[in-house]
Write a protein that holds these residues in place. Structure first.
Motif, PDB file in Angstrom:
ATOM      1  N   TYR A   1      56.523  35.540  28.831  1.00 39.99           N
ATOM      2  CA  TYR A   1      55.611  36.582  29.276  1.00 39.99           C
ATOM      3  C   TYR A   1      55.353  36.384  30.764  1.00 39.99           C
ATOM      4  CZ  TYR A   1      54.808  37.154  24.312  1.00 39.99           C
ATOM      5  OH  TYR A   1      54.985  37.352  22.972  1.00 39.99           O
ATOM      6  N   VAL A   2      55.485  37.434  31.534  1.00 37.90           N
ATOM      7  CA  VAL A   2      55.254  37.363  32.968  1.00 37.90           C
ATOM      8  C   VAL A   2      54.070  38.265  33.297  1.00 37.90           C
ATOM      9  CG1 VAL A   2      56.238  37.723  35.251  1.00 37.90           C
ATOM     10  CG2 VAL A   2      57.706  36.990  33.369  1.00 37.90           C
ATOM     11  N   VAL A   3      53.031  37.686  33.876  1.00 41.26           N
ATOM     12  CA  VAL A   3      51.846  38.443  34.279  1.00 41.26           C
ATOM     13  C   VAL A   3      51.474  38.019  35.688  1.00 41.26           C
ATOM     14  CG1 VAL A   3      50.959  38.736  31.941  1.00 41.26           C
ATOM     15  CG2 VAL A   3      50.280  36.751  33.258  1.00 41.26           C
ATOM     16  N   GLY A   4      50.730  38.865  36.376  1.00 43.08           N
ATOM     17  CA  GLY A   4      50.318  38.473  37.709  1.00 43.08           C
ATOM     18  C   GLY A   4      49.713  39.612  38.490  1.00 43.08           C
ATOM     19  N   SER A   5      49.407  39.302  39.711  1.00 41.27           N
ATOM     20  CA  SER A   5      48.816  40.263  40.637  1.00 41.27           C
ATOM     21  C   SER A   5      49.780  40.488  41.786  1.00 41.27           C
ATOM     22  CB  SER A   5      47.484  39.734  41.171  1.00 41.27           C
ATOM     23  OG  SER A   5      47.023  40.544  42.221  1.00 41.27           O
ATOM     24  N   ARG A   6      50.346  41.662  41.845  1.00 38.00           N
ATOM     25  CA  ARG A   6      51.282  41.983  42.918  1.00 38.00           C
ATOM     26  C   ARG A   6      50.580  41.953  44.270  1.00 38.00           C
ATOM     27  NH1 ARG A   6      53.637  46.569  45.573  1.00 38.00           N
ATOM     28  NH2 ARG A   6      52.024  47.920  44.757  1.00 38.00           N
TER      29      ARG A   6
END
Length: 50
Positions: free
Chosen positions: A35-40
């Motif tokens: 799973y890849v999550v983040g804040s661009r």
């Protein structure tokens, strides 16, 4: 269309980085899902490996 292009470019970069990370650790870990999550906007990316 400028924002859409920028978002797609960021996602491609994020996926490449995630793929590189998974390629490095897959020999040591049994990987089922990623799973890849983040804040661009902040440039923060978290890769969760299960």
């Amino acid at each position: 269309m400028g924002k859409a292009k920028s978002v797609l470019e960021s996602q491609v970069i994020m996926l490449k980085r995630a793929w590189e990370f998974i390629s490095k650790v897959k020999s040591r870990l049994s990987i089922i899902d990623v799973y890849v999550v983040g804040s661009r906007a902040r440039g923060i990316i978290l890769v969760s490996v299960i």
